[in-house]
Write a protein that holds these residues in place. Structure first.
Motif, PDB file in Angstrom:
ATOM      1  N   GLY A 192      -3.924 -13.155  -0.057  1.00 24.24           N
ATOM      2  CA  GLY A 192      -4.314 -11.754   0.046  1.00 24.24           C
ATOM      3  C   GLY A 192      -4.740 -11.212  -1.293  1.00 24.24           C
ATOM      4  O   GLY A 192      -5.528 -11.837  -2.005  1.00 24.24           O
ATOM      5  N   TRP A 204       1.560  -6.165  -3.662  1.00 24.17           N
ATOM      6  CA  TRP A 204       0.921  -7.330  -3.066  1.00 24.17           C
ATOM      7  C   TRP A 204       0.688  -7.044  -1.594  1.00 24.17           C
ATOM      8  O   TRP A 204       1.557  -6.470  -0.923  1.00 24.17           O
ATOM      9  CB  TRP A 204       1.804  -8.563  -3.200  1.00 24.17           C
ATOM     10  CG  TRP A 204       1.981  -9.080  -4.595  1.00 24.17           C
ATOM     11  CD1 TRP A 204       2.654  -8.470  -5.617  1.00 24.17           C
ATOM     12  CD2 TRP A 204       1.494 -10.313  -5.117  1.00 24.17           C
ATOM     13  NE1 TRP A 204       2.610  -9.240  -6.749  1.00 24.17           N
ATOM     14  CE2 TRP A 204       1.908 -10.387  -6.467  1.00 24.17           C
ATOM     15  CE3 TRP A 204       0.761 -11.355  -4.574  1.00 24.17           C
ATOM     16  CZ2 TRP A 204       1.600 -11.469  -7.277  1.00 24.17           C
ATOM     17  CZ3 TRP A 204       0.445 -12.448  -5.377  1.00 24.17           C
ATOM     18  CH2 TRP A 204       0.865 -12.494  -6.719  1.00 24.17           C
ATOM     19  N   VAL A 205      -0.470  -7.444  -1.084  1.00 30.32           N
ATOM     20  CA  VAL A 205      -0.762  -7.333   0.346  1.00 30.32           C
ATOM     21  C   VAL A 205      -1.205  -8.716   0.808  1.00 30.32           C
ATOM     22  O   VAL A 205      -2.294  -9.183   0.454  1.00 30.32           O
ATOM     23  CB  VAL A 205      -1.855  -6.296   0.636  1.00 30.32           C
ATOM     24  CG1 VAL A 205      -2.043  -6.157   2.144  1.00 30.32           C
ATOM     25  CG2 VAL A 205      -1.500  -4.944   0.014  1.00 30.32           C
ATOM     26  N   LYS A 207      -1.283 -12.015   3.902  1.00 27.94           N
ATOM     27  CA  LYS A 207      -1.257 -12.461   5.286  1.00 27.94           C
ATOM     28  C   LYS A 207      -1.156 -13.985   5.294  1.00 27.94           C
ATOM     29  O   LYS A 207      -1.402 -14.648   4.287  1.00 27.94           O
ATOM     30  CB  LYS A 207      -2.544 -12.037   6.015  1.00 27.94           C
ATOM     31  CG  LYS A 207      -2.765 -10.534   6.062  1.00 27.94           C
ATOM     32  CD  LYS A 207      -1.801  -9.815   6.970  1.00 27.94           C
ATOM     33  CE  LYS A 207      -2.089 -10.095   8.415  1.00 27.94           C
ATOM     34  NZ  LYS A 207      -1.246  -9.289   9.336  1.00 27.94           N
ATOM     35  N   ARG A 236      -3.363   1.897  -2.240  1.00 27.29           N
ATOM     36  CA  ARG A 236      -2.473   1.042  -1.446  1.00 27.29           C
ATOM     37  C   ARG A 236      -2.871   1.063   0.027  1.00 27.29           C
ATOM     38  O   ARG A 236      -2.961   0.018   0.675  1.00 27.29           O
ATOM     39  CB  ARG A 236      -1.015   1.501  -1.597  1.00 27.29           C
ATOM     40  CG  ARG A 236      -0.024   0.601  -0.841  1.00 27.29           C
ATOM     41  CD  ARG A 236       1.393   1.132  -0.943  1.00 27.29           C
ATOM     42  NE  ARG A 236       1.896   1.038  -2.296  1.00 27.29           N
ATOM     43  CZ  ARG A 236       2.463  -0.044  -2.821  1.00 27.29           C
ATOM     44  NH1 ARG A 236       2.573  -1.144  -2.091  1.00 27.29           N
ATOM     45  NH2 ARG A 236       2.912  -0.030  -4.050  1.00 27.29           N
ATOM     46  N   GLU A 237      -3.129   2.261   0.573  1.00 27.59           N
ATOM     47  CA  GLU A 237      -3.553   2.367   1.968  1.00 27.59           C
ATOM     48  C   GLU A 237      -4.873   1.632   2.199  1.00 27.59           C
ATOM     49  O   GLU A 237      -5.049   0.947   3.205  1.00 27.59           O
ATOM     50  CB  GLU A 237      -3.719   3.836   2.347  1.00 27.59           C
ATOM     51  CG  GLU A 237      -2.429   4.623   2.421  1.00 27.59           C
ATOM     52  CD  GLU A 237      -2.660   6.110   2.587  1.00 27.59           C
ATOM     53  OE1 GLU A 237      -1.777   6.784   3.154  1.00 27.59           O
ATOM     54  OE2 GLU A 237      -3.718   6.608   2.134  1.00 27.59           O
ATOM     55  N   GLU A 240      -4.269  -2.201   2.116  1.00 32.39           N
ATOM     56  CA  GLU A 240      -3.526  -2.657   3.292  1.00 32.39           C
ATOM     57  C   GLU A 240      -4.436  -2.728   4.514  1.00 32.39           C
ATOM     58  O   GLU A 240      -4.416  -3.707   5.276  1.00 32.39           O
ATOM     59  CB  GLU A 240      -2.333  -1.736   3.552  1.00 32.39           C
ATOM     60  CG  GLU A 240      -1.206  -1.921   2.540  1.00 32.39           C
ATOM     61  CD  GLU A 240      -0.066  -0.932   2.738  1.00 32.39           C
ATOM     62  OE1 GLU A 240      -0.260   0.054   3.508  1.00 32.39           O
ATOM     63  OE2 GLU A 240       0.997  -1.122   2.119  1.00 32.39           O
ATOM     64  N   PHE A 241      -5.261  -1.697   4.712  1.00 30.74           N
ATOM     65  CA  PHE A 241      -6.168  -1.710   5.859  1.00 30.74           C
ATOM     66  C   PHE A 241      -7.232  -2.789   5.695  1.00 30.74           C
ATOM     67  O   PHE A 241      -7.557  -3.509   6.651  1.00 30.74           O
ATOM     68  CB  PHE A 241      -6.837  -0.339   6.014  1.00 30.74           C
ATOM     69  CG  PHE A 241      -7.779  -0.268   7.184  1.00 30.74           C
ATOM     70  CD1 PHE A 241      -7.295  -0.130   8.477  1.00 30.74           C
ATOM     71  CD2 PHE A 241      -9.153  -0.353   7.000  1.00 30.74           C
ATOM     72  CE1 PHE A 241      -8.157  -0.075   9.568  1.00 30.74           C
ATOM     73  CE2 PHE A 241     -10.026  -0.295   8.078  1.00 30.74           C
ATOM     74  CZ  PHE A 241      -9.529  -0.153   9.371  1.00 30.74           C
ATOM     75  N   VAL A 243      -7.167  -5.658   4.013  1.00 30.12           N
ATOM     76  CA  VAL A 243      -6.626  -6.997   4.217  1.00 30.12           C
ATOM     77  C   VAL A 243      -6.358  -7.242   5.700  1.00 30.12           C
ATOM     78  O   VAL A 243      -6.657  -8.312   6.232  1.00 30.12           O
ATOM     79  CB  VAL A 243      -5.347  -7.201   3.381  1.00 30.12           C
ATOM     80  CG1 VAL A 243      -4.622  -8.485   3.798  1.00 30.12           C
ATOM     81  CG2 VAL A 243      -5.676  -7.247   1.888  1.00 30.12           C
ATOM     82  N   GLU A 244      -5.818  -6.236   6.369  1.00 33.27           N
ATOM     83  CA  GLU A 244      -5.493  -6.380   7.790  1.00 33.27           C
ATOM     84  C   GLU A 244      -6.742  -6.660   8.633  1.00 33.27           C
ATOM     85  O   GLU A 244      -6.761  -7.587   9.455  1.00 33.27           O
ATOM     86  CB  GLU A 244      -4.802  -5.116   8.301  1.00 33.27           C
ATOM     87  CG  GLU A 244      -4.330  -5.188   9.750  1.00 33.27           C
ATOM     88  CD  GLU A 244      -3.248  -6.227   9.972  1.00 33.27           C
ATOM     89  OE1 GLU A 244      -3.257  -6.853  11.066  1.00 33.27           O
ATOM     90  OE2 GLU A 244      -2.401  -6.422   9.083  1.00 33.27           O
TER      91      GLU A 244
END
Length: 279
Positions: A192, A204-205, A207, A236-237, A240-241, A243-244
């Protein structure tokens, strides 16, 4: 006329770079000014030797025309520039058509797996470093690019402590507000990104690592980060989105048995962005 500048290469075959950035940022309801820094008949992975057309001789003429419109950039997202001349011209363009309120994000596309891309030199790295220092608020290098910009010896599997040092060095050396390093891994076979801001926020983000590699995953992640930030989300938001949905696009590509050369199925996650914008 308020616009988001997207400046990177355009490949006719293969879903990468501008082919991803434009539709993704359109889904974020961003009005964009598009500057192809180089035209290619295909991207460089698996389709043979592509035809390339260097646009750097025309960047100044573009800028001069845009000044008459006039265009004012609220944000700038720069990817692969390709030549030292393009880097220099982009610095001049941003000086004239942006200001201190412009969010400038640079994805310093130039290297991977410890090696510079073919045709690029240390002089290219130096020029790109100067552009980041002068213009960037945020950069999104992969691990190889991070080491090059930091002027440090490349490590293939750095520890978390080493990565924190690398992030800190880049923040200070290039006078940035934030750094994201992509393609980082841990001992749990996860992959990630990791980030650090000037204010000391970090994270850290990650998967689960997927077996298949698809072209364009880095472009998708970076484009989503830019769209998220332009929409008012925190770093951060945004990460996170990004990477997802990048991981989701890779999962869908796997299920479709997609030819990896054609790039990750980024279209599959555009509804996720549309839903997010409606909330």
């Amino acid at each position: 006329m308020k616009q988001l500048l997207i400046a990177q290469d355009l490949s006719s075959v293969g879903g990468v770079s501008l082919g991803i950035a434009v539709p993704v940022l359109a889904s974020y309801q961003q009005r964009t000014t598009v500057l192809p820094t180089m035209l290619l008949s295909s991207h460089t992975g698996g389709f043979g030797l592509p035809i390339k057309v260097d646009i750097s001789p025309f960047i100044q003429a573009f800028e001069e025309h845009w000044t008459t419109i006039p265009v004012q950039f609220t944000g700038a997202y720069l990817g692969y520039l390709g030549t030292v001349e393009s880097i220099k011209m982009m610095g001049i363009l941003l000086d004239k058509l942006s200001d201190d309120k412009t969010l400038t994000v640079i994805d310093p596309v130039m290297a991977d797996h410890g090696t510079l891309y073919s045709g690029l030199t240390n002089g290219y790295v130096d020029e790109l470093s100067m552009l980041c220092l002068a213009q960037a608020d945020l950069i999104l290098p992969n691990l190889t690019e991070a080491y090059l910009l930091a002027d440090c010896n490349y490590q293939e599997n750095p520890s978390e402590t080493e990565i924190k040092k690398l992030l800190t060095r880049l923040l200070k050396k290039l006078n940035l507000k934030a750094v994201i390093i992509t393609g980082v891994t841990n001992q749990k076979n996860q992959i990630g990104a990791v980030f650090l801001t000037k204010d000391g926020e970090s994270g850290w983000v990650l998967k689960a690592r997927r077996e298949n590699h698809y072209f364009g995953t880095g472009d998708l992640l970076a484009s989503c980060v830019v769209g998220e930030l332009m929409s008012g989300h925190s770093l951060r938001e945004a990460l996170e989105f990004a990477v997802e949905v990048t991981w989701k696009a890779m999962s869908i590509s796997d299920s479709e048995g997609l030819d990896q050369r054609l790039g990750v199925n980024f279209m599959s996650i555009l509804p996720d962005i549309n839903d997010r914008m409606e909330k």
